[in-house]
Design a protein around this motif. Structure first.
Motif, PDB file in Angstrom:
ATOM      1  N   SER A  58     -16.588  14.363 -21.078  1.00 23.58           N
ATOM      2  CA  SER A  58     -16.357  15.288 -19.969  1.00 23.58           C
ATOM      3  C   SER A  58     -15.672  14.590 -18.806  1.00 23.58           C
ATOM      4  N   ALA A  59     -15.745  13.246 -18.780  1.00 24.53           N
ATOM      5  CA  ALA A  59     -15.064  12.502 -17.730  1.00 24.53           C
ATOM      6  C   ALA A  59     -13.613  12.294 -18.158  1.00 24.53           C
ATOM      7  N   ARG A  60     -12.702  13.110 -17.649  1.00 22.99           N
ATOM      8  CA  ARG A  60     -11.310  13.087 -18.077  1.00 22.99           C
ATOM      9  C   ARG A  60     -10.506  12.028 -17.314  1.00 22.99           C
ATOM     10  N   GLU A  61     -11.040  11.530 -16.241  1.00 25.35           N
ATOM     11  CA  GLU A  61     -10.346  10.543 -15.429  1.00 25.35           C
ATOM     12  C   GLU A  61     -10.280   9.201 -16.160  1.00 25.35           C
ATOM     13  N   LEU A  62      -9.129   8.557 -16.121  1.00 25.09           N
ATOM     14  CA  LEU A  62      -8.973   7.238 -16.719  1.00 25.09           C
ATOM     15  C   LEU A  62      -9.417   6.190 -15.708  1.00 25.09           C
ATOM     16  N   ARG A  63     -10.476   5.455 -16.046  1.00 22.62           N
ATOM     17  CA  ARG A  63     -11.090   4.506 -15.122  1.00 22.62           C
ATOM     18  C   ARG A  63     -10.678   3.092 -15.495  1.00 22.62           C
ATOM     19  N   VAL A  64      -9.926   2.466 -14.592  1.00 17.33           N
ATOM     20  CA  VAL A  64      -9.326   1.157 -14.854  1.00 17.33           C
ATOM     21  C   VAL A  64      -9.896   0.129 -13.875  1.00 17.33           C
ATOM     22  N   LEU A  65     -10.282  -1.025 -14.409  1.00 19.27           N
ATOM     23  CA  LEU A  65     -10.758  -2.131 -13.583  1.00 19.27           C
ATOM     24  C   LEU A  65      -9.837  -3.333 -13.787  1.00 19.27           C
ATOM     25  N   THR A  66      -9.651  -4.108 -12.753  1.00 16.01           N
ATOM     26  CA  THR A  66      -8.823  -5.303 -12.857  1.00 16.01           C
ATOM     27  C   THR A  66      -9.293  -6.348 -11.862  1.00 16.01           C
ATOM     28  N   VAL A  67      -9.064  -7.611 -12.196  1.00 14.18           N
ATOM     29  CA  VAL A  67      -9.328  -8.658 -11.214  1.00 14.18           C
ATOM     30  C   VAL A  67      -8.277  -8.550 -10.115  1.00 14.18           C
ATOM     31  N   LEU A  68      -8.617  -9.068  -8.949  1.00 18.82           N
ATOM     32  CA  LEU A  68      -7.752  -8.931  -7.780  1.00 18.82           C
ATOM     33  C   LEU A  68      -6.362  -9.507  -8.029  1.00 18.82           C
ATOM     34  N   ALA A  69      -6.277 -10.635  -8.734  1.00 20.52           N
ATOM     35  CA  ALA A  69      -4.996 -11.307  -8.949  1.00 20.52           C
ATOM     36  C   ALA A  69      -4.000 -10.440  -9.703  1.00 20.52           C
ATOM     37  N   LEU A  70      -4.500  -9.522 -10.534  1.00 20.98           N
ATOM     38  CA  LEU A  70      -3.614  -8.649 -11.313  1.00 20.98           C
ATOM     39  C   LEU A  70      -3.321  -7.333 -10.608  1.00 20.98           C
ATOM     40  N   SER A  71      -3.948  -7.116  -9.454  1.00 22.91           N
ATOM     41  CA  SER A  71      -3.840  -5.812  -8.797  1.00 22.91           C
ATOM     42  C   SER A  71      -2.661  -5.700  -7.836  1.00 22.91           C
ATOM     43  N   TYR A  72      -2.051  -6.829  -7.459  1.00 18.44           N
ATOM     44  CA  TYR A  72      -1.004  -6.792  -6.439  1.00 18.44           C
ATOM     45  C   TYR A  72       0.371  -6.460  -7.011  1.00 18.44           C
ATOM     46  N   GLU A  73       0.749  -7.105  -8.103  1.00 18.97           N
ATOM     47  CA  GLU A  73       2.096  -6.930  -8.642  1.00 18.97           C
ATOM     48  C   GLU A  73       2.082  -6.269 -10.018  1.00 18.97           C
ATOM     49  N   VAL A  74       1.228  -6.760 -10.921  1.00 23.04           N
ATOM     50  CA  VAL A  74       1.237  -6.271 -12.301  1.00 23.04           C
ATOM     51  C   VAL A  74       0.719  -4.838 -12.398  1.00 23.04           C
ATOM     52  N   LEU A  75      -0.416  -4.564 -11.774  1.00 25.21           N
ATOM     53  CA  LEU A  75      -1.017  -3.235 -11.874  1.00 25.21           C
ATOM     54  C   LEU A  75      -0.091  -2.118 -11.364  1.00 25.21           C
ATOM     55  N   PRO A  76       0.522  -2.246 -10.175  1.00 25.60           N
ATOM     56  CA  PRO A  76       1.425  -1.172  -9.730  1.00 25.60           C
ATOM     57  C   PRO A  76       2.571  -0.921 -10.704  1.00 25.60           C
ATOM     58  N   GLN A  77       3.117  -2.001 -11.285  1.00 20.81           N
ATOM     59  CA  GLN A  77       4.205  -1.826 -12.249  1.00 20.81           C
ATOM     60  C   GLN A  77       3.705  -1.117 -13.509  1.00 20.81           C
ATOM     61  N   ALA A  78       2.488  -1.469 -13.949  1.00 20.33           N
ATOM     62  CA  ALA A  78       1.906  -0.801 -15.122  1.00 20.33           C
ATOM     63  C   ALA A  78       1.687   0.686 -14.851  1.00 20.33           C
ATOM     64  N   ILE A  79       1.236   1.009 -13.643  1.00 14.66           N
ATOM     65  CA  ILE A  79       1.015   2.419 -13.289  1.00 14.66           C
ATOM     66  C   ILE A  79       2.339   3.183 -13.267  1.00 14.66           C
ATOM     67  N   LYS A  80       3.388   2.543 -12.765  1.00 16.07           N
ATOM     68  CA  LYS A  80       4.715   3.185 -12.774  1.00 16.07           C
ATOM     69  C   LYS A  80       5.140   3.535 -14.197  1.00 16.07           C
ATOM     70  N   LEU A  81       4.984   2.565 -15.108  1.00 15.40           N
ATOM     71  CA  LEU A  81       5.349   2.808 -16.504  1.00 15.40           C
ATOM     72  C   LEU A  81       4.489   3.909 -17.119  1.00 15.40           C
ATOM     73  N   PHE A  82       3.200   3.895 -16.806  1.00 16.80           N
ATOM     74  CA  PHE A  82       2.275   4.887 -17.351  1.00 16.80           C
ATOM     75  C   PHE A  82       2.607   6.284 -16.848  1.00 16.80           C
ATOM     76  N   ARG A  83       2.970   6.383 -15.571  1.00 23.03           N
ATOM     77  CA  ARG A  83       3.267   7.686 -14.966  1.00 23.03           C
ATOM     78  C   ARG A  83       4.503   8.347 -15.585  1.00 23.03           C
ATOM     79  N   LEU A  84       5.410   7.544 -16.125  1.00 24.37           N
ATOM     80  CA  LEU A  84       6.605   8.114 -16.749  1.00 24.37           C
ATOM     81  C   LEU A  84       6.246   8.959 -17.972  1.00 24.37           C
ATOM     82  N   LYS A  85       5.205   8.548 -18.695  1.00 23.98           N
ATOM     83  CA  LYS A  85       4.816   9.255 -19.923  1.00 23.98           C
ATOM     84  C   LYS A  85       3.585  10.139 -19.735  1.00 23.98           C
ATOM     85  N   HIS A  86       2.743   9.796 -18.770  1.00 26.81           N
ATOM     86  CA  HIS A  86       1.498  10.547 -18.557  1.00 26.81           C
ATOM     87  C   HIS A  86       1.346  10.882 -17.071  1.00 26.81           C
TER      88      HIS A  86
END
Length: 299
Positions: free
Chosen positions: A90-118
């Protein structure tokens, strides 16, 4: 002690009286008194001294209490896990956790790629320390976690995504021009310079400490920090040389610092963690692929 005894003992410790304990656990005062007396009878020692309607914990009770607190914390985790299991899909939200070091540059780029398809999938993102990520995944409070060299846990599966490395980030002018032009530095090259230390409880901090021992190099750790970006920020302000992972180094301001490859190689594996026995949804698998693509493009 039975569970009911433990519950009463905890309630009295929290409230300081039989009346307060009775209200807290929603039973009568005589029932609390009986259970408390029965617990003391089974234990063979007194838990509370009675004085004018108030109860004072004995030394034995104070010794027991930290263990009782840990037990109740574990019971809370069981209740949270049961609630998460009940909610299930029932929880439809995608819950993502990351260490701080991956949250500044890598995570935003991953979200951009993900948003293109989903574009319509709701995302919840948190940056936490590695032990917190592991705990949240075990309790099924998140769908996937991204971290360095994760702790092994029997209820979690892991997927290698990429392998970074440790690099040296030095304030402009601190190291010799020849060394900076070479673009590589050894631990011995850093001896005699102020180095920002990393917490030895951190996987990368432990790797750095081990590498120093193996190379028989004593570095001057005048300042120790808990996060890699804190080390990077201090390097930006000229306070010392930061030894950080290559993902953190992506945020380095090249006008203020030099980034050099560190020899010998200290690998920093990046992995995805999932709860075992819970097949990842299409969205989870897609997000992991996007995260992996972002890592490969940036590293």
């Amino acid at each position: 002690m039975r569970l009911r005894h433990i519950e009463v003992f905890n309630a009295v410790m929290l409230t300081g009286s039989v009346t307060g304990a009775a209200r807290l656990i929603n039973v009568s005062q005589p029932a609390v008194s009986r259970l408390l007396q029965h617990a003391e009878l089974q234990l063979g020692f007194v838990l509370f001294q009675r004085n004018k309607g108030r109860l004072s914990a004995t030394s034995e009770a104070l010794t027991l209490y930290p263990h009782i607190e840990r037990l109740f914390a574990q019971l809370d985790e069981v209740q949270r896990l049961a609630g998460n299991l009940k909610r299930g899909e029932s929880a439809r939200e995608l819950r993502v956790l990351t260490v701080l070091a991956l949250s500044y540059e890598v995570l935003p780029q991953a979200i951009k790629l993900f948003r293109l398809k989903h574009p319509a999938v709701p995302l919840s993102v948190q940056a936490l320390h590695s032990p917190q990520i592991v705990s949240a995944l075990v309790l099924q409070e998140a769908d996937v976690g991204f971290l360095f060299s994760p702790l092994v846990h029997p209820t979690l599966a892991q997927q290698p995504l990429a392998e970074g490395r440790m690099v040296c980030v030095a304030p402009k002018g601190m190291l010799s021009a020849a060394l900076c032009q070479q673009g590589r530095a050894t631990l011995a090259d850093l001896a005699g310079f102020p180095v920002i230390g990393l917490d030895v409880s951190d996987p990368i901090g432990r790797s750095l400490s081990l590498a120093c021992r193996e190379a028989e190099v004593g570095l001057q750790f005048g300042i120790t920090v808990q996060t890699y970006h804190s080390a990077l920020a201090l390097a930006h302000h000229g306070l010392g040389i930061a030894i950080v992972d290559s993902c953190t180094a992506l945020s380095a301001d090249r006008a203020r610092v030099e980034v050099l490859t560190l020899d010998p190689l200290m690998a920093v594996p990046v992995k995805a963690l999932f709860p075992v026995g819970r097949p990842g949804s299409v969205a989870v698998r897609a997000f992991v692929r996007c995260f992996e693509q972002a890592l490969q493009a940036m590293m």
